[in-house]
Design an enzyme around this catalytic site. Structure first.
Site, PDB file in Angstrom:
ATOM      1  N   GLN A 132       0.849  -1.201   0.000  1.00  0.00           N
ATOM      2  CA  GLN A 132       0.000   0.000   0.000  1.00  0.00           C
ATOM      3  C   GLN A 132       0.883   1.249   0.000  1.00  0.00           C
ATOM      4  OE1 GLN A 132      -2.331   0.130   3.549  1.00  0.00           O
ATOM      5  NE2 GLN A 132      -3.743   1.678   2.756  1.00  0.00           N
ATOM      6  N   GLY A 133       0.793   2.030  -1.053  1.00  0.00           N
ATOM      7  CA  GLY A 133       1.610   3.239  -1.151  1.00  0.00           C
ATOM      8  C   GLY A 133       0.782   4.486  -0.925  1.00  0.00           C
ATOM      9  N   SER A 135       1.192   6.575   2.499  1.00  0.00           N
ATOM     10  CA  SER A 135       1.948   7.531   3.324  1.00  0.00           C
ATOM     11  C   SER A 135       3.211   8.024   2.621  1.00  0.00           C
ATOM     12  CB  SER A 135       2.366   6.867   4.638  1.00  0.00           C
ATOM     13  OG  SER A 135       1.250   6.320   5.272  1.00  0.00           O
ATOM     14  N   GLU A 250      -9.790  -1.398   5.542  1.00  0.00           N
ATOM     15  CA  GLU A 250      -8.599  -1.670   6.350  1.00  0.00           C
ATOM     16  C   GLU A 250      -8.935  -1.653   7.834  1.00  0.00           C
ATOM     17  OE1 GLU A 250      -5.250   0.884   5.535  1.00  0.00           O
ATOM     18  OE2 GLU A 250      -4.062   0.055   7.186  1.00  0.00           O
ATOM     19  N   GLU A 386      -5.448   8.525  17.454  1.00  0.00           N
ATOM     20  CA  GLU A 386      -5.953   9.903  17.571  1.00  0.00           C
ATOM     21  C   GLU A 386      -6.818  10.242  16.357  1.00  0.00           C
ATOM     22  OE1 GLU A 386      -2.604   9.055  18.053  1.00  0.00           O
ATOM     23  OE2 GLU A 386      -3.030   8.970  20.199  1.00  0.00           O
TER      24      GLU A 386
HETATM   25  C1  LIG Z   1       4.045  -0.664  11.276  1.00  0.00           C
HETATM   26  C2  LIG Z   1       3.501   0.318  10.311  1.00  0.00           C
HETATM   27  C3  LIG Z   1       3.159  -0.088   9.044  1.00  0.00           C
HETATM   28  C4  LIG Z   1       2.686   0.822   8.128  1.00  0.00           C
HETATM   29  N1  LIG Z   1       2.406   0.380   6.862  1.00  0.00           N
HETATM   30  C5  LIG Z   1       1.998   1.281   5.940  1.00  0.00           C
HETATM   31  C6  LIG Z   1       1.761   0.879   4.595  1.00  0.00           C
HETATM   32  O1  LIG Z   1       1.901  -0.284   4.258  1.00  0.00           O
HETATM   33  N2  LIG Z   1       1.407   1.791   3.707  1.00  0.00           N
HETATM   34  C7  LIG Z   1       1.228   3.103   4.047  1.00  0.00           C
HETATM   35  O2  LIG Z   1       0.873   3.880   3.185  1.00  0.00           O
HETATM   36  N3  LIG Z   1       1.445   3.539   5.314  1.00  0.00           N
HETATM   37  C8  LIG Z   1       1.823   2.654   6.256  1.00  0.00           C
HETATM   38  N4  LIG Z   1       2.050   3.066   7.541  1.00  0.00           N
HETATM   39  C9  LIG Z   1       1.994   4.494   7.832  1.00  0.00           C
HETATM   40  C10 LIG Z   1       0.830   4.932   8.660  1.00  0.00           C
HETATM   41  O3  LIG Z   1      -0.354   4.939   7.924  1.00  0.00           O
HETATM   42  C11 LIG Z   1       1.171   6.306   9.210  1.00  0.00           C
HETATM   43  O4  LIG Z   1       2.271   6.140  10.064  1.00  0.00           O
HETATM   44  C12 LIG Z   1       0.055   6.955   9.960  1.00  0.00           C
HETATM   45  O5  LIG Z   1      -0.998   7.315   9.098  1.00  0.00           O
HETATM   46  C13 LIG Z   1       0.525   8.209  10.736  1.00  0.00           C
HETATM   47  O6  LIG Z   1       1.277   9.064   9.960  1.00  0.00           O
HETATM   48  P1  LIG Z   1       2.714   9.570  10.455  1.00  0.00           P
HETATM   49  O7  LIG Z   1       3.497   8.386  10.814  1.00  0.00           O
HETATM   50  O8  LIG Z   1       3.233  10.451   9.412  1.00  0.00           O
HETATM   51  O9  LIG Z   1       2.443  10.365  11.771  1.00  0.00           O
HETATM   52  P2  LIG Z   1       1.958  11.882  11.893  1.00  0.00           P
HETATM   53  O10 LIG Z   1       0.777  12.076  11.019  1.00  0.00           O
HETATM   54  O11 LIG Z   1       3.105  12.777  11.717  1.00  0.00           O
HETATM   55  O12 LIG Z   1       1.468  11.910  13.387  1.00  0.00           O
HETATM   56  C14 LIG Z   1       2.341  12.157  14.503  1.00  0.00           C
HETATM   57  C15 LIG Z   1       1.484  12.225  15.759  1.00  0.00           C
HETATM   58  O13 LIG Z   1       0.561  13.308  15.641  1.00  0.00           O
HETATM   59  C16 LIG Z   1      -0.762  12.872  15.793  1.00  0.00           C
HETATM   60  N5  LIG Z   1      -1.641  13.646  14.933  1.00  0.00           N
HETATM   61  C17 LIG Z   1      -1.469  13.957  13.633  1.00  0.00           C
HETATM   62  N6  LIG Z   1      -2.500  14.638  13.166  1.00  0.00           N
HETATM   63  C18 LIG Z   1      -3.365  14.771  14.175  1.00  0.00           C
HETATM   64  C19 LIG Z   1      -4.649  15.371  14.314  1.00  0.00           C
HETATM   65  N7  LIG Z   1      -5.268  15.967  13.314  1.00  0.00           N
HETATM   66  N8  LIG Z   1      -5.239  15.286  15.505  1.00  0.00           N
HETATM   67  C20 LIG Z   1      -4.649  14.676  16.556  1.00  0.00           C
HETATM   68  N9  LIG Z   1      -3.444  14.103  16.488  1.00  0.00           N
HETATM   69  C21 LIG Z   1      -2.819  14.139  15.300  1.00  0.00           C
HETATM   70  C22 LIG Z   1      -0.730  11.413  15.401  1.00  0.00           C
HETATM   71  O14 LIG Z   1      -1.805  10.681  15.996  1.00  0.00           O
HETATM   72  C23 LIG Z   1       0.617  10.972  15.935  1.00  0.00           C
HETATM   73  O15 LIG Z   1       0.515  10.663  17.284  1.00  0.00           O
HETATM   74  C24 LIG Z   1       2.525   2.165   8.480  1.00  0.00           C
HETATM   75  C25 LIG Z   1       2.856   2.570   9.769  1.00  0.00           C
HETATM   76  C26 LIG Z   1       3.329   1.665  10.680  1.00  0.00           C
HETATM   77  C27 LIG Z   1       3.685   2.125  12.045  1.00  0.00           C
END
Ligand SMILES: Cc1cc2nc3c(=O)[nH]c(=O)nc-3n(C[C@H](O)[C@H](O)[C@H](O)COP(=O)(O)OP(=O)(O)OC[C@H]3O[C@@H](n4cnc5c(N)ncnc54)[C@H](O)[C@@H]3O)c2cc1C
Lengths: 402, 376
Positions: A132-133, A135, A250, A386
């Site tokens: 899944q692409g 993020s 999902e 969150e």
């Molecule tokens: C093990 C693992 C596997 C993954 N696999 C995939 C994958 O296969 N494909 C893919 O596309 N992605 C994947 N992801 C990515 C995942 O979808 C993102 O990590 C997730 O959506 C959060 O984005 P971020 O990591 O950029 O955190 P950020 O968005 O930067 O968030 C940082 C912190 O801020 C909080 N935050 C952000 N915005 C808000 C808001 N509006 N209100 C309150 N709090 C907020 C978040 O809850 C978090 O605690 C994976 C992640 C993990 C950990």
């Protein structure tokens, strides 16, 4: 209106249980990961792929998917029963979770006839793994702002950009890819959704090591990657809608997944057993009144998860005004439950809590320490807890956006 | 295995009762009416009570042979939940507990004499079980009954007697020569008792302390000398009913708060947009969903194997107590200063929660018992 099984369903349940007992694979010599998110070695991958294929061939995956695309065309209740028995038997998890649980359902719901014929069956057989692409380094929770571009050129799209946290990318044959086709349009309108092949020139995959030391997710860099235009799902510019529906699959907010579980099954009863063995401060942990109180809290939560799963079948018992909430809350509640349970299981170990998998004295081979760390994959991946609370508050309760 | 695979169910009768109760109480239990009833000594509307009696609610779980409908815990729960939701004050809980205890432990004569009128809502009954030590255990009864001639002499003081000041009939527990026994006191005896109304945190509820100063009752007042089993079952019923009421109450206060989060604006936007409020209210909603699952589960398995029924009922009481307590706490806070006023309706729920979570065992108490049931 009662959730009582017909004799036919009971018989089916017994049949599945029996098959699982006879066909449950022997534990491998190497250590299996806790979930599909941390598959990092070829031997792990092969073992899990073989298992999924066997499950499918036995008829226990894709039971409710249409026959013409490789499913078994049965009512959903059969798959639900098979899933329950798989969990009970603690068979290994399925590897192709992204295909089985969200890419596949999305294609079935929104794909073209040709796409369904091309992709669905090989998802079920695990012949083709999906990733899944969505993020990107700068766009996680704020997914709709992503910057990867898809530029139309004749009957092709040219992809440029940087995806990250892409689980299973090194093994994947296809990716569900969200990219920007119209940089001028408002952020939600300029996106398109593709079924992107992974074996093309210009795609670079860089594995990322997790805090546990495991592999599983990757960076994927697209440098002028040319993909056929018929990999588009829905219309150009409708990608956000397709993505939101995919995310709903999902998170289990809508049903229709092919079946199987995504991670090793761990139960509150396991932690009770652990508390019997483990000693805190020189005494059996199970005698500690505070530990007992915590254990009971998790046993209640576990019972609740089971009850809510049953309640889904009793339409009149869904809460008036928000019948969809049980599904919408399931990812949040379940992932946080597992995290709390794993943390408790570590706490129960007292002085031994600090030992990790691999130490000969680690309790239960350190599975709870691993599970606690790995649990963040589910409270962050798929949309953080969150963000789930935001969605529940805004979509289900109608509160103002934050 | 038999029976125990049916964890949760919902019958047409339940759905119908739930709907009728919801419609009636939503209309009649306005906050204005509730505040008026609160001010009266009896604490409830006799007119509405008669209407619910005509709808058959008081006879729901009384067998047809004694003038009721022969239904059970699932149907009781289906009216209790809306009662909690709309803060309906009435002796329904007292009367239901009293009637069921009479049914399970009374003599045939006693049942025939009283159950039909109880089922019609014409006679009120309650139970006097607890004593000064505040124990929630059904067998902790120290007050004594002594044989005297053809009858008995009762001494001691019962506490927390629900609707004791409203009741016609009273079932009280006494130690009779070392045996846990129950006595049924008839209206002319009940009227002789000294009743001190208790000043409750819940203004919509009535209870009192009752002093038995050597009250003499005839031999026919004795219900049973072997009361442990029926009393355990009675407590179990109380947990299930109070859980249903609390799940309903939590929903009520949740809706009250949710509405406010949408209409109150600060910093130029609805306060519900602030995550410090949004996320807890979502947590409350999830806790309520779980509460409803546990409540209907506890009702479904109520008449099943005892260990399963007890586990389910204690889980329901533990979880709904915590849920309601959390929901009312956030309700006051999220309303700001207005939430802290007499005028704001949040405290009506707050008071109910503060009473109900400690009635018949709080969350800690039930988790301690659950630990014994599930861990040992
Ligand atoms: C093990 C693992 C596997 C993954 N696999 C995939 C994958 O296969 N494909 C893919 O596309 N992605 C994947 N992801 C990515 C995942 O979808 C993102 O990590 C997730 O959506 C959060 O984005 P971020 O990591 O950029 O955190 P950020 O968005 O930067 O968030 C940082 C912190 O801020 C909080 N935050 C952000 N915005 C808000 C808001 N509006 N209100 C309150 N709090 C907020 C978040 O809850 C978090 O605690 C994976 C992640 C993990 C950990």
């Amino acid at each position: 209106m009662f959730v009582q099984e017909t004799p036919e369903l009971r018989e089916f349940r017994a049949e599945v249980a029996n098959w699982l007992r006879e066909n449950k694979p022997r534990p491998p010599k190497f250590r299996l990961p806790m979930s599909f998110l941390e598959v990092g070695t070829d031997e792990q991958f092969q073992y899990l792929r073989d298992w999924q294929q066997k499950l499918y061939e036995a008829g226990y995956l894709g039971m409710a998917w249409p026959r013409e695309y490789g499913g078994y065309g049965k009512p959903q209740i059969y798959q639900d029963i098979a899933n329950e028995e798989m969990a009970k038997a603690r068979v290994p998890f399925v590897i192709n979770v992204i295909g089985l649980s969200w890419a596949g359902p999305a294609v079935l719901r929104m794909g073209t006839e040709k796409q369904k014929r091309r992709y669905i069956k090989k998802i079920l057989t695990a012949e083709e793994i999906w990733c899944q692409g969505f993020s990107e380094p700068d766009y996680g929770s704020d997914l709709a702002s992503l910057k990867t571009t898809a530029r139309r050129e004749g009957d092709r799209y040219i992809i440029n950009g940087h995806k990250i946290w892409t689980t299973l990318a090194t093994y994947a044959k296809h990716m569900i890819l969200l990219a920007r086709t119209d940089p001028e349009a408002p952020k939600y309108r300029g996106l398109s959704f593709f079924l992107c092949p992974m074996d093309l020139p210009g795609i670079e995959i860089r594995p990322i090591t997790k805090m546990t030391g495991e592999l599983g997710f990757n960076e994927v860099i697209f440098d002028d990657v040319s993909i056929p235009a018929d990999t588009l799902v829905g219309q150009e510019g409708q990608g956000w809608l397709v993505a939101v529906t995919t995310l709903a699959y999902e998170r289990g907010a809508i049903g229709g997944q092919a079946g199987g579980h995504p991670s090793q099954i761990l139960t509150a009863s396991d932690v009770v057993e652990l508390a019997r063995e483990a000693r805190r401060d020189g005494r059996p942990a199970i005698e500690d009144p505070l530990i007992r109180d915590e254990l009971v809290k998790f046993l209640i939560m576990e019972r609740t998860i089971e009850l809510n799963r049953k309640r889904l079948y009793i339409e009149k018992l869904l809460t008036p005004g928000r019948p969809q909430v049980l599904r919408f809350m399931s990812k949040l509640f379940h992932s946080e439950y597992i995290q709390g349970l794993s943390e408790l299981a570590v706490r129960i170990q007292g002085a031994y809590a600090g030992l990790f998998a691999g130490d000969p004295c680690a309790l239960a081979d350190g599975i709870w320490q691993r599970s606690y760390m790995n649990s963040f994959g589910f409270t962050i991946g798929g949309g953080t807890s969150e963000i789930q609370r935001n969605i529940l508050g805004e979509r289900i309760l109608g509160l103002a956006k934050g | 295995m038999s029976g125990s695979d049916l964890l949760i169910s919902y019958s047409d009768e339940q759905a119908m009762l739930h709907e009728t109760a919801t419609n009636l109480l939503a209309k009649r239990c306005t906050f204005e009416a509730l505040r008026q009833w609160m001010e009266t000594p009896e604490g409830y509307s006799q007119e509405l009570w008669r209407e619910t009696a005509e709808l058959g609610w008081l006879g729901i779980a009384i067998p047809e042979a004694y003038g009721g409908y022969g239904l059970g815990a699932p149907e009781l729960v289906s009216v209790m939940e809306p009662m909690g939701r709309y803060l309906y004050p009435s002796p329904f809980l007292a009367s239901t507990l009293g009637a069921q205890l009479l049914l399970w432990a009374g003599t045939e004569d006693q049942k025939r004499s009283w159950l039909p009128d109880i089922a019609k809502g014409q006679i009120l009954i309650t139970v006097a079980l607890m004593e000064a030590d505040g124990s929630w255990e059904p067998h902790h009864v120290k007050d004594r009954a002594i044989p005297l001639g053809d009858g008995y002499e009762l001494t001691g003081t019962k506490h927390f007697v629900l609707d004791g000041q409203n009741t016609d009939l009273l079932i009280a527990a006494f130690d009779l020569q070392g045996e846990l026994s129950l006595f049924l006191l008839e209206p002319h005896e009940v009227s002789k008792l000294k009743k001190d109304p208790e000043n409750l945190i819940d203004l919509s509820r009535r209870s009192c302390r009752i002093c038995f100063d050597g009250l003499k009752v005839p031999g026919s007042a004795l219900m049973t000398r072997d009361a442990l089993h029926p009393l355990r079952k009675l407590h179990r019923l109380a947990w299930v009913l109070l859980s249903a009421e609390m799940a309903g109450g939590a929903e009520g206060v949740f809706q009250l708060t949710l509405d406010y989060l949408k209409v109150r604006t600060q910093f130029g936007r609805p306060i519900g947009g602030f995550q410090a409020l949004k996320h807890p209210i979502v947590n409350i909603m999830i806790a309520i969903e779980n509460a409803r699952a546990l409540v209907y589960h506890s009702a479904t398995v109520f008449d099943g194997p005892e260990k399963e029924a007890e586990t389910a009922a204690r889980m329901a009481k533990a979880h709904t107590s915590d849920t309601y307590a959390y929901a009312v706490n956030r309700a006051i806070q999220f309303h700001g200063a207005i939430g802290y006023t007499w005028e704001c309706n949040a405290h009506l729920f707050f008071r109910r929660a503060q009473w109900a979570q400690y009635a018949f065992g709080d969350a800690i108490h039930h988790r301690r018992h659950l630990a014994e049931l599930l861990l040992d």
